[in-house]
Every structure is written in C-alpha cells, then in structure tokens.
Design a protein around this motif. Structure first.
Motif, PDB file in Angstrom:
ATOM      1  N   ILE A  40      69.871 120.314  27.209  1.00 27.05           N
ATOM      2  CA  ILE A  40      68.404 120.387  27.205  1.00 27.05           C
ATOM      3  C   ILE A  40      67.878 119.948  28.574  1.00 27.05           C
ATOM      4  O   ILE A  40      68.243 118.885  29.078  1.00 27.05           O
ATOM      5  N   LEU A  41      67.029 120.784  29.172  1.00 30.68           N
ATOM      6  CA  LEU A  41      66.440 120.445  30.464  1.00 30.68           C
ATOM      7  C   LEU A  41      65.290 119.471  30.247  1.00 30.68           C
ATOM      8  O   LEU A  41      64.314 119.791  29.560  1.00 30.68           O
ATOM      9  N   VAL A  42      65.407 118.288  30.834  1.00 26.22           N
ATOM     10  CA  VAL A  42      64.387 117.250  30.692  1.00 26.22           C
ATOM     11  C   VAL A  42      63.685 117.072  32.033  1.00 26.22           C
ATOM     12  O   VAL A  42      64.321 116.797  33.056  1.00 26.22           O
ATOM     13  N   LYS A  43      62.370 117.251  32.038  1.00 24.00           N
ATOM     14  CA  LYS A  43      61.581 117.032  33.244  1.00 24.00           C
ATOM     15  C   LYS A  43      61.104 115.588  33.282  1.00 24.00           C
ATOM     16  O   LYS A  43      60.637 115.054  32.276  1.00 24.00           O
ATOM     17  N   PHE A  44      61.231 114.967  34.449  1.00 25.16           N
ATOM     18  CA  PHE A  44      60.821 113.578  34.600  1.00 25.16           C
ATOM     19  C   PHE A  44      59.475 113.449  35.319  1.00 25.16           C
ATOM     20  O   PHE A  44      58.585 112.741  34.864  1.00 25.16           O
ATOM     21  N   THR A  45      59.353 114.105  36.453  1.00 23.37           N
ATOM     22  CA  THR A  45      58.098 114.046  37.208  1.00 23.37           C
ATOM     23  C   THR A  45      57.768 115.407  37.795  1.00 23.37           C
ATOM     24  O   THR A  45      58.641 116.259  37.978  1.00 23.37           O
ATOM     25  N   ALA A  46      56.479 115.604  38.076  1.00 24.62           N
ATOM     26  CA  ALA A  46      56.000 116.751  38.844  1.00 24.62           C
ATOM     27  C   ALA A  46      55.433 116.205  40.151  1.00 24.62           C
ATOM     28  O   ALA A  46      54.688 115.225  40.146  1.00 24.62           O
ATOM     29  N   ILE A  47      55.811 116.804  41.267  1.00 27.23           N
ATOM     30  CA  ILE A  47      55.453 116.282  42.581  1.00 27.23           C
ATOM     31  C   ILE A  47      54.627 117.316  43.343  1.00 27.23           C
ATOM     32  O   ILE A  47      55.088 118.434  43.580  1.00 27.23           O
ATOM     33  N   GLY A  48      53.405 116.954  43.701  1.00 29.75           N
ATOM     34  CA  GLY A  48      52.557 117.822  44.508  1.00 29.75           C
ATOM     35  C   GLY A  48      52.477 117.295  45.930  1.00 29.75           C
ATOM     36  O   GLY A  48      52.312 116.090  46.140  1.00 29.75           O
TER      37      GLY A  48
END
Length: 211
Positions: A40-48
C-alpha cells in the motif's frame, strides 16, 4: 480555491504566497514523500516549492532546456537554484500525522550526514541543527497541519508550524548559517533529494517560468 491554485490530499498550494517581510512568492512545483508499506502506497507529506520571480534572472543558463536536462546528474542546476540570492519557501503539508521529534530526528540525521560527508559539520552547524530539532520537538504535526520553511537569503532559515493551511503571520524560529541553510534546501528538492517527485516538479516549473 482561486484559479491557478493546487491541492493534494486536502493540502492547498496557492499560486502565490505572501509571508512576513517577503515579496510575493510564486508556486513552482509540488511533490510528495511516500513509502510502500505492505503493497500500500502511504503518503506522508506534500511539499510545495515557492520562490520570488526574480529567480528567473539567476537561472537564464537553463532557459530553453528540458526539465530532464536540469535534473540530470551533476548538471549544476540544483546548485544554481539553491544559491540564487532570492527568497524561497517550502510549504510542507502533513498527510499522515507525525510527531515533531520524529520529523526532527530524521532531518537531523540526514543533514548531519550530508554536511559531515563534505567536511562541513563544525560546531556552528551542529548548534543550528540542534536548535531546529529542539524547535520541532515542541510541535505536533497532525494531518492537515503545515510547516513553512523560508529562506530570505541563502544563508538564513526561518520556520513556522500551522495547525491548518493558514499562512503564518510571523515566523517563530530563525537561524543564520549558510551550510545548514543550503543543505536543508538541497535535502528537500536538490540532487538526491528526499522527494524525487518534488525535484522533478520543480524542474518543470522552472522550465515553464523561463519559457
């Protein structure tokens, strides 16, 4: 959201951001940190990634090139971006909650190892990295919270944490050390960055900016 704004997993990235004592900063690209756990692909943070549009004048050598040319190994582009003497900012949105001390520990070991490898980890750098870790240890980073890291100049770091998407009215951490400031930005979006998707998206944003 206004036209030109972007969002991922509930984290909003406006087309421009205005932080204290800064010119308007333009959104150049966004990526994520993630990991596959038991298929399962787990996203931790989104970075802009944001920067003053004045950065165009410092990246003229890359005009007309493809984003793959910018991200090619040892191309020199990442150094040119990081060293450009214009304000830059990262908005880091938390998708999967994490404790500040865990985040700070990962940051500390990564920045320390990179500085030490290049023989640049002296007492001054150690003191600044320790201050960053101490600051993050006081923070809780639940889903939907955001961390703002701002580089007014290539030598200076300012930070603030918001429990939601709001832009800080002031930064509650600041430090001056060129080596730590440089390596911290490289860690997020430079060559061999923690988030390859952020590096790739930023390169595409720079290509579009220079078109």
């Amino acid at each position: 959201m206004a036209q030109g704004d972007y969002a991922v997993d509930g984290i909003e990235f406006p087309a421009t951001i205005q932080v204290p004592d800064s010119p308007p900063l333009k959104f150049l690209g966004q990526g994520v940190t993630d990991m596959t756990i038991e298929t399962i692909l787990v996203k931790f943070t989104a970075i802009g990634v944001y920067a003053s549009e004045d950065i165009k004048g410092h990246l003229k050598a890359w005009g007309g090139k493809a984003s793959s040319d910018l991200t090619a190994e040892e191309s020199g582009y990442f150094k040119d971006f990081v060293d450009a003497p214009v304000p830059k900012l990262l908005k880091i949105g938390v998708i999967k909650g994490i404790k500040g001390n865990q985040y700070g520990g990962t940051l500390e070991s990564s920045i320390r190892d990179r500085l030490a490898y290049d023989d640049k980890y002296e007492e001054e750098e150690e003191a600044v990295v320790e201050r960053i870790v101490e600051y993050l240890e006081t923070k809780n980073l639940p889903p939907g919270s955001c961390m703002f890291i701002y580089w007014p100049t290539p030598d200076e770091i300012k930070m603030s944490v918001s429990t939601d998407n709001t832009i800080p009215e002031k930064f509650d951490f600041s430090a001056v050390n060129k080596n730590v400031a440089t390596y911290l930005l490289h860690w997020y979006m430079g060559e061999n960055a923690m988030s390859e998707t952020t590096s790739a998206a930023l390169a595409e944003g720079v290509v579009a900016l220079l078109a």
